[in-house]
Design an enzyme around this catalytic site. Sequence first.
Site, PDB file in Angstrom:
ATOM      1  N   GLN B 136      49.285  56.008  46.698  1.00  0.00           N
ATOM      2  CA  GLN B 136      49.315  55.793  44.668  1.00  0.00           C
ATOM      3  C   GLN B 136      49.992  57.158  44.271  1.00  0.00           C
ATOM      4  O   GLN B 136      49.260  57.707  44.539  1.00  0.00           O
ATOM      5  CB  GLN B 136      48.342  54.876  44.273  1.00  0.00           C
ATOM      6  CG  GLN B 136      47.920  55.098  42.732  1.00  0.00           C
ATOM      7  CD  GLN B 136      46.925  55.864  41.593  1.00  0.00           C
ATOM      8  OE1 GLN B 136      47.200  56.827  41.856  1.00  0.00           O
ATOM      9  NE2 GLN B 136      45.649  55.368  42.091  1.00  0.00           N
ATOM     10  N   SER B 139      47.710  60.873  39.397  1.00  0.00           N
ATOM     11  CA  SER B 139      47.114  61.561  38.457  1.00  0.00           C
ATOM     12  C   SER B 139      48.004  62.882  38.496  1.00  0.00           C
ATOM     13  O   SER B 139      49.203  62.932  40.059  1.00  0.00           O
ATOM     14  CB  SER B 139      46.197  61.652  39.066  1.00  0.00           C
ATOM     15  OG  SER B 139      45.074  61.065  39.055  1.00  0.00           O
ATOM     16  N   SER B 171      44.754  59.848  47.314  1.00  0.00           N
ATOM     17  CA  SER B 171      43.797  60.299  48.864  1.00  0.00           C
ATOM     18  C   SER B 171      45.145  59.409  49.573  1.00  0.00           C
ATOM     19  O   SER B 171      45.830  58.168  49.344  1.00  0.00           O
ATOM     20  CB  SER B 171      42.815  58.387  48.927  1.00  0.00           C
ATOM     21  OG  SER B 171      42.125  58.172  47.687  1.00  0.00           O
ATOM     22  N   GLU B 254      43.194  48.743  40.560  1.00  0.00           N
ATOM     23  CA  GLU B 254      42.335  49.559  41.536  1.00  0.00           C
ATOM     24  C   GLU B 254      40.728  49.516  41.325  1.00  0.00           C
ATOM     25  O   GLU B 254      39.976  49.786  41.713  1.00  0.00           O
ATOM     26  CB  GLU B 254      42.848  50.475  41.153  1.00  0.00           C
ATOM     27  CG  GLU B 254      41.749  52.370  41.488  1.00  0.00           C
ATOM     28  CD  GLU B 254      42.060  53.868  41.167  1.00  0.00           C
ATOM     29  OE1 GLU B 254      42.588  53.741  39.257  1.00  0.00           O
ATOM     30  OE2 GLU B 254      41.993  54.769  42.318  1.00  0.00           O
ATOM     31  N   GLU B 384      33.468  59.074  31.050  1.00  0.00           N
ATOM     32  CA  GLU B 384      33.754  58.870  29.863  1.00  0.00           C
ATOM     33  C   GLU B 384      34.692  57.935  29.096  1.00  0.00           C
ATOM     34  O   GLU B 384      34.781  57.023  28.135  1.00  0.00           O
ATOM     35  CB  GLU B 384      33.506  60.337  29.487  1.00  0.00           C
ATOM     36  CG  GLU B 384      32.735  61.477  29.086  1.00  0.00           C
ATOM     37  CD  GLU B 384      32.194  61.824  30.366  1.00  0.00           C
ATOM     38  OE1 GLU B 384      33.196  62.170  31.295  1.00  0.00           O
ATOM     39  OE2 GLU B 384      30.898  61.675  30.560  1.00  0.00           O
TER      40      GLU B 384
END
Lengths: 415, 415, 367, 367
Positions: B136, B139, B171, B254, B384
């Site tokens: 995937q 990011s 990953s 996910e 957060e």
Amino acid sequence: MTTAIETPAELEEFRVKVRDWFSSNAQREDAQAGGEAGEVEAGETEDFLVVARNFQNKLYDSGLSGLAWPKEYGGQSLTMNHQRVFNEEASGYVMPSTPFMVTLGMCAPTILQYGTEEQRKRHIGPMLRGDEIWCQLFSEPGAGSDVAGLTTKAVRDGDEWVINGQKVWTSGAHYSNFGLIVTRTNPDVPKHKGITMFIVDMKAPGVTVRPLRQMSGASGFNEVFFDNVRLPATALVGEVDQGWTAAIGTLMNERVSIGAGGGGLGRGTGTVQFDRLAELATHTGAITDPVTRNELATIWVKERTLAILGDRMRASLKSGNAPGPEGSIAKLAGSELGSRVADMAMDLLAESGQAWTNDDEESLRWATNLLGSPGGAIAGGTPEIMRNILGERSLGLPKEPQLDRDMPFKEIRAN
Amino acid sequence: MTTAIETPAELEEFRVKVRDWFSSNAQREDAQAGGEAGEVEAGETEDFLVVARNFQNKLYDSGLSGLAWPKEYGGQSLTMNHQRVFNEEASGYVMPSTPFMVTLGMCAPTILQYGTEEQRKRHIGPMLRGDEIWCQLFSEPGAGSDVAGLTTKAVRDGDEWVINGQKVWTSGAHYSNFGLIVTRTNPDVPKHKGITMFIVDMKAPGVTVRPLRQMSGASGFNEVFFDNVRLPATALVGEVDQGWTAAIGTLMNERVSIGAGGGGLGRGTGTVQFDRLAELATHTGAITDPVTRNELATIWVKERTLAILGDRMRASLKSGNAPGPEGSIAKLAGSELGSRVADMAMDLLAESGQAWTNDDEESLRWATNLLGSPGGAIAGGTPEIMRNILGERSLGLPKEPQLDRDMPFKEIRAN
Amino acid sequence: MCMSVMTQEREALKGAVADYLDATFPIDKVHRIANGKEDVSAGEWTKAAQGLGLAGLVIPEEFGGQGASLGELGVVLQEFGRTLAPLPMLSSAALGTVPFLVCDNANVSKPYLEALAAGTATAALALSEAANQWPATINTTVATQNGDTWTVTGSKTFILDNGGADFYIVSASTPQGPGIFVVNSADVQRTDLNAMDLTRKQSSISFNNAKATALAVNAQSQLTQIQNLAATLVASEQLGGADAILKMMVEYAKMRVQFGRIIGSFQAIKHMCANTLVEVEQARGAAEDAADRAAQGEDITLSASLAKIACSEVFSDATLTNIRVHGGIGYTWEHPAHLYFRRARSTNALFGSPVQHREALLVGLGY
Amino acid sequence: MCMSVMTQEREALKGAVADYLDATFPIDKVHRIANGKEDVSAGEWTKAAQGLGLAGLVIPEEFGGQGASLGELGVVLQEFGRTLAPLPMLSSAALGTVPFLVCDNANVSKPYLEALAAGTATAALALSEAANQWPATINTTVATQNGDTWTVTGSKTFILDNGGADFYIVSASTPQGPGIFVVNSADVQRTDLNAMDLTRKQSSISFNNAKATALAVNAQSQLTQIQNLAATLVASEQLGGADAILKMMVEYAKMRVQFGRIIGSFQAIKHMCANTLVEVEQARGAAEDAADRAAQGEDITLSASLAKIACSEVFSDATLTNIRVHGGIGYTWEHPAHLYFRRARSTNALFGSPVQHREALLVGLGY
């Protein structure tokens, strides 16, 4: 404040004078039962008020009040070093001065800096002598952390101003002679730009003071209602619509004052809380339990650290540095300590901390202490506000996006 | 997913089949040394990949992969109850399926929902069989918590698309055949509206995979660079500029996947971490120390609670409820537990946890565990971000003022 | 959100109890009662017994009860914890009733259970003799047998008795080991304690050669089981309280405006609420798991401690956080926040504090 | 901000050391050295000794040192903690030097102190024989006297020796009580340990009838004083590290943009930084107070524990918070954040962990 230079001999002479004064006019701390807690409670009674006023009168009449304040307004025009000597000698004596904390720590400096010459001449002397007690009328039900969101209105009517609205969390309003109030005078400009400060006579018609009971049962705070209260033009402090700057100054003095005397930093550098808990643990037998010992030591660490912080803060202020963020640090650390102490006592008392017989004063005291701890963290600024102040002013981190900063006050979303 | 109804007899027959299959084809968990930790590490080696692929091939060839997936794409068109039976029987066996987690948990569902018929026919079967491993590619260095801030560009060039940019925290990129990538195709519209998703062949010219070493020394993640990588028109997943919806779906899968299998909830309902720490404490002798016992019990409480949460989540999913915020709760609680376990081991090992001889595998293992714990809390979403999700989606609290939501992407302040 | 996994029957029971409590004991009324400005009407408990069958919820049907399981009792206690309703649900219908079921001595228990189920009498569990002992130790209370009758002498404290129960269930030493006895209120000297929890009264009792009915002697295992159940039941009530507090803080955070913004949009406030949610959902699992295991007759030694720890901690944490979210208004006497804070701190200490249960857990796990 | 209350001389020393370290050991270089990709040049320590007088900072001028106080040493160690500079400042110039001063045995110490001050030799403090003992216990190491000479037999571990010191200062049992001895590296068997802290090497040593120089026998009070000083000095270094980490997280929070905003404007991040500031400022007070008391020769039993607890905790907390503020990049190998995390965890355990010092505190307070 004056910046005169004094000679060592002058200082030493002053020290002797202060020492003599205290030994003949004040009680040593250890002679008083109850300690700090008793003192704070006592601040609410009429009797204590008389004691406090007499003490302050005597101090003033002996030339020991307002040491570094200008002579022309009733002070002594001495130096910060005289103040330091005074503090050193006063340490260990009972100072029944809680009722004057707001007056001398917050209101008097504001009048000195922002008031008219007439206001200074009229009020500062009586404040230093303890003849006038003042309160601070800032917070409102809808304006807590966001003080500048206040809505109490002041409207000009000829030569006078007419006040309507409500304030809250006003310490000492019930025994104050005067109050420093911030009001909304212009809702058409951004929030910080339409605020005006006045002096209000607390006995004026239309002022109603109602005690506000806290969850612990104590009621040192008040709600104050203003119903068409009329103020003369001479009540204005500073410029119309420019009161926010003065208000900020008052609040910064509050934080220093809480830091130095009340909230976090205490007066002494001892470990009062630790001593009390260690006594309790000895009494319950838990003092030999490693879990108890570990927590007890943590409390000693936090209390000592706070005391060291206080010493350093005082040292820094004495060397002429402007008050920094220490007040916020001390308030955060102090309220965390307070909460931890309260919790630990409950752990030690177990069931007795939540139900007790009439003769069990120890349980009552610790239970009351627990019930006071949540308020202790909030009064004078929530932990979140303290962290914002530290993050923004000390560390220079950017503010949140401020949706309300530049729009006219009346258009801002409100409660 | 199909919603066919099955008879109890069919289910029972299926259960026997699965049981037989596992007993002849899989290893029991307790037979494997190292446990979960070993497994995760093993996921990075070539050898383990071969084992995993063989296992998945065999599962598929026996009709036990993709149970509830449509037959037309290579699944079995069975029911969620079959899946439940399968899970029950598989429990206790080693399932070397970590390399397929992203493929089957995130990419395959996205292709099934948003892909073209051709893409589904082409890819889902091989994914279920373990012949295709996917990664995937979301990011980026400048778009971490804010995934929609991505800047990897896709530009149309005739019938093809040209990709330039960099992804990170991917990953399995080093052993993947394909990747699901999100790219910026229109910087002139608000950030969420100019994103497009593609399938990228990881062996295509211009794709460079570089392992990213973590502070613990492990390197399961990668950086992936795209330098004029050309994709055919058929690589497009969904509509141009409409890729954000599909990406959100992938991310929600996910979270469920981390919750159910990896991050917080583990597979079993045991108290593995507690057991390991209790063994260590027994070994060091600290098991009789009340401070140690108190912390050890806290870890048992947190681990058991998480296990119960996992059971309830699985029960809820099985009764057909949509995945709720349990994933975020489990991730928060799981990473807090992880950090607490790591800290406690360090307390128990004292100096040996920070310096050890070559033969001291216990210290090495716990030190490595400690060094992995900060990353464990961040990977897959920071605490957060999890708290924002819970506060906004579960509790309905309002979002922060979103300065970037409606402005053209190119005008948004960026790194 | 709530991740409770509940049967339809339980959902219905929960709804009915919630409706009744919301109508009968809105928080303003509870506050007035706590302040002594209003009383609970005398027949309210009998009404709850007759209408919803609450008093006899877990009492077998043969004695006039509903024959429901401890799982249902847990659900009902959550509602009482949510509303702080000042009825003897925990004290009598749970803690005062469970010992009769555990001792399973129908001949002796019949008249008590019938009176309890009818809501015409209340019972209270009186095991503690001193603070900081978990499980409660029998320090000085003794029972003496004279032919068929027993008398007990001693004292008990930290008793939840709703201002005075009709029967007290006490533990006492006997030559055959610890026993469990019922004593009538007429035969004990009762003293009100000053309680932090303003919404629930506590007392201590003493008794001297008081006539007692033996529920069980040589009853160590029953005593242990009763205390595990007590911890589990209190945990259910705590969970309900924590749930109510989460709701209270979230509602305030959605409504209050400061700095031109709803305060729930500030991360500091949002994350406090989220952290409470995380804790509440975990405690819910622990509490419901323990109650269900109890209902199924499993050994709940570990589960009870788990539930009591998780629920005590989240309730204390949540009530403090709630005050923080509310700011100034949150620590005024008039606001209900402190009623829950007081309840949380009180129940934290009763039936085993988290520290005590953690030690019990390790012992239970064989360490 | 920094609320340090410092003399001008100390400010000047701090500035000079900071300039030297920033120029000589920027964090990239430290990282390369930690990875074994670069070495510290052989003469660097001698250079630091000759240029800034660091090696002999607290060594009396008569032995070629600077004669500075432990207060100055604390200030310098803060700078080393801030930069992680891989020179033997803590290991040799502080821990390896202080025992000579405490034992105050000029005849014996002279050659050692002269070599240390010149930066031509380094020493290391070797008291621990096993993990989890504070203060360090002499379990098996013994010293034997033969006329005027001593030999020692035993082993020591968790020694900060910067990859190999020239002299080891060891404690050993003697018939007259615990003694403090100096052993040459040539007479010990040294084994490198695998260390979590990549920027500072540790070793264990063993020695069998090794020739030893006695600094003091019947030296329980000196041993205690040495360990109190060790804890205080390590705390100063930790404070410097925590300070650097606060700066690192704040700088990143001011620069990184997500969701169109500088992340430091989000309360979650802002409050993490503020909490770290609160902890750092408190630890600063504790560390500087202990160092100053040590410099004035006061009993520092309590102050040393206070400093070690406060600095260990803030350093560990801050290094974890810093990684959290950085997000993904913060836990990569290439980022320096983990070097400080490793240093924090390592020094947390050395010279008494917070748990151990808390117990020591209560004992010291008479409980």
